[in-house]
Scaffold this active site. Structure first.
Site, PDB file in Angstrom:
ATOM      1  N   TYR A  74      33.110 -37.004 -46.926  1.00  0.00           N
ATOM      2  CA  TYR A  74      33.402 -36.523 -45.566  1.00  0.00           C
ATOM      3  C   TYR A  74      33.872 -35.074 -45.594  1.00  0.00           C
ATOM      4  O   TYR A  74      33.603 -34.307 -44.671  1.00  0.00           O
ATOM      5  CB  TYR A  74      34.463 -37.410 -44.891  1.00  0.00           C
ATOM      6  CG  TYR A  74      34.563 -37.099 -43.413  1.00  0.00           C
ATOM      7  CD1 TYR A  74      33.647 -37.654 -42.515  1.00  0.00           C
ATOM      8  CD2 TYR A  74      35.522 -36.218 -42.926  1.00  0.00           C
ATOM      9  CE1 TYR A  74      33.691 -37.342 -41.172  1.00  0.00           C
ATOM     10  CE2 TYR A  74      35.577 -35.897 -41.582  1.00  0.00           C
ATOM     11  CZ  TYR A  74      34.659 -36.463 -40.702  1.00  0.00           C
ATOM     12  OH  TYR A  74      34.699 -36.143 -39.379  1.00  0.00           O
ATOM     13  N   PHE A 126      17.111 -15.009 -25.465  1.00  0.00           N
ATOM     14  CA  PHE A 126      16.494 -16.231 -25.973  1.00  0.00           C
ATOM     15  C   PHE A 126      17.098 -17.393 -25.190  1.00  0.00           C
ATOM     16  O   PHE A 126      18.266 -17.365 -24.811  1.00  0.00           O
ATOM     17  CB  PHE A 126      16.689 -16.423 -27.487  1.00  0.00           C
ATOM     18  CG  PHE A 126      15.925 -17.641 -27.940  1.00  0.00           C
ATOM     19  CD1 PHE A 126      14.542 -17.606 -27.988  1.00  0.00           C
ATOM     20  CD2 PHE A 126      16.578 -18.830 -28.206  1.00  0.00           C
ATOM     21  CE1 PHE A 126      13.820 -18.751 -28.313  1.00  0.00           C
ATOM     22  CE2 PHE A 126      15.854 -19.978 -28.546  1.00  0.00           C
ATOM     23  CZ  PHE A 126      14.474 -19.936 -28.598  1.00  0.00           C
ATOM     24  N   THR A 127      16.277 -18.409 -24.979  1.00  0.00           N
ATOM     25  CA  THR A 127      16.630 -19.494 -24.051  1.00  0.00           C
ATOM     26  C   THR A 127      18.000 -20.117 -24.334  1.00  0.00           C
ATOM     27  O   THR A 127      18.888 -20.085 -23.483  1.00  0.00           O
ATOM     28  CB  THR A 127      15.540 -20.585 -24.102  1.00  0.00           C
ATOM     29  OG1 THR A 127      15.364 -20.974 -25.472  1.00  0.00           O
ATOM     30  CG2 THR A 127      14.220 -20.063 -23.551  1.00  0.00           C
ATOM     31  N   ASP A 217      21.436 -12.673 -34.404  1.00  0.00           N
ATOM     32  CA  ASP A 217      20.762 -13.967 -34.396  1.00  0.00           C
ATOM     33  C   ASP A 217      19.804 -13.879 -35.578  1.00  0.00           C
ATOM     34  O   ASP A 217      18.742 -13.260 -35.498  1.00  0.00           O
ATOM     35  CB  ASP A 217      20.022 -14.200 -33.080  1.00  0.00           C
ATOM     36  CG  ASP A 217      19.263 -15.525 -33.100  1.00  0.00           C
ATOM     37  OD1 ASP A 217      19.064 -16.080 -34.198  1.00  0.00           O
ATOM     38  OD2 ASP A 217      18.865 -16.004 -32.025  1.00  0.00           O
ATOM     39  N   LYS A 260      14.332 -22.462 -39.313  1.00  0.00           N
ATOM     40  CA  LYS A 260      13.250 -21.478 -39.432  1.00  0.00           C
ATOM     41  C   LYS A 260      13.301 -20.859 -40.839  1.00  0.00           C
ATOM     42  O   LYS A 260      12.786 -21.429 -41.782  1.00  0.00           O
ATOM     43  CB  LYS A 260      13.381 -20.405 -38.340  1.00  0.00           C
ATOM     44  CG  LYS A 260      12.939 -20.877 -36.946  1.00  0.00           C
ATOM     45  CD  LYS A 260      13.998 -21.649 -36.223  1.00  0.00           C
ATOM     46  CE  LYS A 260      13.759 -21.775 -34.743  1.00  0.00           C
ATOM     47  NZ  LYS A 260      14.804 -22.624 -34.110  1.00  0.00           N
ATOM     48  N   ARG A 384       5.790 -19.613 -23.128  1.00  0.00           N
ATOM     49  CA  ARG A 384       6.916 -18.682 -23.243  1.00  0.00           C
ATOM     50  C   ARG A 384       6.749 -17.640 -22.128  1.00  0.00           C
ATOM     51  O   ARG A 384       6.376 -16.512 -22.346  1.00  0.00           O
ATOM     52  CB  ARG A 384       6.930 -17.984 -24.607  1.00  0.00           C
ATOM     53  CG  ARG A 384       7.144 -18.920 -25.787  1.00  0.00           C
ATOM     54  CD  ARG A 384       8.568 -19.283 -26.132  1.00  0.00           C
ATOM     55  NE  ARG A 384       9.212 -20.263 -25.308  1.00  0.00           N
ATOM     56  CZ  ARG A 384      10.351 -20.891 -25.649  1.00  0.00           C
ATOM     57  NH1 ARG A 384      10.927 -20.660 -26.801  1.00  0.00           N
ATOM     58  NH2 ARG A 384      10.924 -21.738 -24.829  1.00  0.00           N
ATOM     59  N   PHE A 451      12.161 -25.741 -19.535  1.00  0.00           N
ATOM     60  CA  PHE A 451      10.860 -25.812 -20.209  1.00  0.00           C
ATOM     61  C   PHE A 451      10.721 -27.047 -21.095  1.00  0.00           C
ATOM     62  O   PHE A 451       9.620 -27.532 -21.329  1.00  0.00           O
ATOM     63  CB  PHE A 451      10.619 -24.537 -21.051  1.00  0.00           C
ATOM     64  CG  PHE A 451      11.696 -24.289 -22.069  1.00  0.00           C
ATOM     65  CD1 PHE A 451      12.852 -23.616 -21.727  1.00  0.00           C
ATOM     66  CD2 PHE A 451      11.562 -24.746 -23.371  1.00  0.00           C
ATOM     67  CE1 PHE A 451      13.864 -23.397 -22.663  1.00  0.00           C
ATOM     68  CE2 PHE A 451      12.553 -24.536 -24.310  1.00  0.00           C
ATOM     69  CZ  PHE A 451      13.713 -23.865 -23.956  1.00  0.00           C
TER      70      PHE A 451
HETATM   71  N1  PM9 Z   1      13.907 -21.665 -31.460  1.00  0.00           N
HETATM   72  C1  PM9 Z   1      11.619 -22.193 -31.196  1.00  0.00           C
HETATM   73  O1  PM9 Z   1      10.725 -23.028 -31.098  1.00  0.00           O
HETATM   74  C2  PM9 Z   1      13.367 -24.054 -31.035  1.00  0.00           C
HETATM   75  C3  PM9 Z   1      13.011 -24.630 -29.712  1.00  0.00           C
HETATM   76  S1  PM9 Z   1      12.850 -23.575 -28.313  1.00  0.00           S
HETATM   77  C4  PM9 Z   1      14.472 -23.455 -27.757  1.00  0.00           C
HETATM   78  O2  PM9 Z   1      11.387 -20.973 -31.279  1.00  0.00           O
HETATM   79  C5  PM9 Z   1      16.251 -18.191 -31.858  1.00  0.00           C
HETATM   80  C6  PM9 Z   1      15.686 -16.824 -31.987  1.00  0.00           C
HETATM   81  C7  PM9 Z   1      15.436 -19.307 -31.840  1.00  0.00           C
HETATM   82  C8  PM9 Z   1      16.015 -20.609 -31.690  1.00  0.00           C
HETATM   83  C9  PM9 Z   1      15.205 -21.756 -31.583  1.00  0.00           C
HETATM   84  C10 PM9 Z   1      17.427 -20.697 -31.608  1.00  0.00           C
HETATM   85  C11 PM9 Z   1      18.098 -22.026 -31.469  1.00  0.00           C
HETATM   86  C12 PM9 Z   1      18.186 -19.556 -31.623  1.00  0.00           C
HETATM   87  N2  PM9 Z   1      17.588 -18.342 -31.747  1.00  0.00           N
HETATM   88  O3  PM9 Z   1      16.674 -24.722 -32.150  1.00  0.00           O
HETATM   89  O4  PM9 Z   1      19.111 -24.810 -31.940  1.00  0.00           O
HETATM   90  O5  PM9 Z   1      14.124 -19.144 -31.965  1.00  0.00           O
HETATM   91  O6  PM9 Z   1      18.114 -24.600 -34.165  1.00  0.00           O
HETATM   92  O7  PM9 Z   1      18.029 -22.710 -32.653  1.00  0.00           O
HETATM   93  C13 PM9 Z   1      13.001 -22.616 -31.233  1.00  0.00           C
HETATM   94  P1  PM9 Z   1      17.988 -24.310 -32.726  1.00  0.00           P
END
Ligand code: PM9
Length: 477
Positions: A74, A126-127, A217, A260, A384, A451
């Site tokens: 843990y 970014f979203t 980021d 990523k 997008r 979306f």
């Molecule tokens: N990006 C992408 O497909 C995941 C789903 S769409 C919201 O591109 C950036 C630059 C991203 C990103 C996710 C996140 C969030 C932050 N910054 O999906 O929570 O491209 O791991 O990361 C998507 P998490």
């Protein structure tokens, strides 16, 4: 070794996963069931899945071997210690707090640093990032260079921050209302565009002068490092690893979606150098993610991430990844299909505004194009554009971004050039009969990040082109 235009895969395939073939009739039904939203289609209904590069990576044998060494204690797992050591070595930050994925880190950072009424400047929204900033009472301000909003404009570092825009904001609202500047490397919604080392350095200098923190980021930072090596003369002879560390040295911390560029299927982290911020983050993380030594992650996943970070800076890996994007882009461009230029590091973006130039933006051209591409060939992509951009918090109206795009996102180490041939041909075929495509209306709109789960229905004719043929494919689906 002989050189080729596009380098061959720098790996051998040891495990394979069969993919489904579907008929057009089946896809018509799947699409209708999914409300014409590609996020709501099941994976097994897709032939080539280019929805996202997030968490879709094929891990290496070295990473899978690490999964067997998971220490699921843990607290104080040995895998956390390994991850901490690797992040310190490769990224250079003093503190790391694991999170379940990138938005977990964004949640923590936004809660820790933002006060209602603050402004958070960033190089394009970014979203999930903007959603967390706004939830905590901040206003996002776009300070990316103008070129980034023009799909057809060439620029080697289209992700750069416009220092004049940043300077102007500081003068207008005061440095004390800006908790940090958020710089994304690369910029996803601009097309995966990089930020130069010179620009990162200049942003840091300007922020330092005003006592403002810089938070990266870092989600696709290795792709950014590759573009710096390729395009910035001063860094041409540096290794990807050295470039990465230098990039990070111009920041006070970062959020990371490990799904990523850390080459894993789940996980993320928040980093910072400041001891006091770390202390507060360690207190907050237990509310949302878990102990500071695991965040939302299993020990085995932290091990895979530590090993993924080591692998991610291999030149041949990242060279091939970017070459796959170029390969697809070159094929599309040769056939006249409009795409965002220059091509970025994780995807090729179709310019839906130009592709379906007979559709007004309020009929969701990118959403429509993504639906038709799936119908055409089983290739799944992601909108997008206006749907992703959401609504203005104050006015309730749609944000109407200049970029109305469909993202063909390439998962890491998953598909071959032959798969990309199929994708290119599907887009080309669709482009040749684009005039018969009509738009859509939104019939269900969720309150946040719409979306992901919004639903649509095809329109019989387009408002902008009343003479357009009826939407024979989608309307009958
Ligand atoms: N990006 C992408 O497909 C995941 C789903 S769409 C919201 O591109 C950036 C630059 C991203 C990103 C996710 C996140 C969030 C932050 N910054 O999906 O929570 O491209 O791991 O990361 C998507 P998490």
């Amino acid at each position: 070794m002989p050189t080729t235009n596009y380098p061959a895969e720098p790996y051998k395939i040891k495990v394979v996963e069969p993919i489904a073939m579907t008929t057009r009739q089946e896809r018509e039904q799947y699409l209708k069931d999914a409300g014409y939203n590609t996020f709501l289609i099941n994976s097994e209904q897709c032939y080539i899945d280019l929805l996202t590069d997030s968490g879709t990576t094929a891990m290496s044998d070295y990473q899978w071997a690490g999964m067997m060494l998971g220490d699921e204690a843990y607290a104080g797992s040995k895998n956390f210690l390994h991850l901490q050591q690797v992040v310190r070595e490769y990224y250079g930050f003093k503190h790391i707090i694991p999170t379940h994925q990138g938005r977990g880190a964004e949640n923590l950072l936004s809660r820790l640093c933002i006060k209602p009424g603050d402004y958070v400047p960033g190089n394009m929204y970014f979203t999930t990032t903007r959603a967390h900033q706004e939830l905590n009472g901040a206003t996002f301000v776009d300070i990316i260079i103008d070129e980034a909003h023009d799909a057809q404009k060439d620029h080697p570092f289209k992700g750069n921050v416009d220092l004049n825009k940043l300077q102007k904001l500081i003068a207008e609202v005061g440095a004390e209302r800006i908790p940090y500047v958020c710089v994304a490397v690369t910029v996803n919604l601009a097309g995966g565009q990089p930020v130069s080392m010179e620009n990162l350095r200049a942003v840091k200098q300007l922020c330092e002068k005003h006592g403002i923190q810089v938070m990266l980021d870092a989600t696709r930072c290795v792709e950014n490092a590759y573009f710096i090596k390729e395009r910035e003369a001063a860094c041409a002879d540096m290794s990807i690893r050295a470039i990465l560390k230098q990039m990070m040295s111009y920041a006070d911390g970062c959020t990371m979606s490990g799904k990523k560029d850390c080459l894993v299927n789940i996980g993320g982290f928040l980093c910072m150098n400041d001891d006091e911020l770390y202390q507060r983050a360690s207190e907050l993380v237990v509310l949302f993610e878990g102990m500071p030594s695991y965040g939302g992650m299993a020990g085995r996943d932290m091990e895979a991430m530590a090993r993924g970070i080591e692998e991610s800076v291999d030149f041949h890996y990242i060279e091939h990844r970017v070459a796959q994007c170029r390969y697809l882009a070159d094929k599309l461009e040769a056939a006249g299909v409009p795409i965002v230029r220059p091509v970025g590091g994780h995807a090729v973006f179709l310019d839906a505004r130009a592709f379906l130039d007979h559709l007004p933006q309020d009929e969701f051209p990118a959403q429509t194009l993504a639906a038709h591409l799936y119908l055409e060939s089983g290739v799944r992509s992601m909108e997008r554009g206006i749907v992703s951009a959401g609504r203005n918090k104050q006015t309730g109206d749609h944000h109407r971004p200049k970029l109305e795009l469909v993202r063909l996102t390439i998962p890491r180490r998953v598909y071959t050039y032959a798969h990309l041939d199929v994708v290119a041909q599907s887009c080309i075929d669709l482009y040749q009969r684009r005039g018969s495509i009509t738009g859509m209306k939104m019939v269900y709109e969720p309150a946040f990040l719409r979306f992901f789960t919004a639903r649509f229905e095809p329109l019989p004719v387009s408002a902008k082109a009343p003479s357009a043929q009826p939407a024979e494919e989608l309307a009958t689906a």
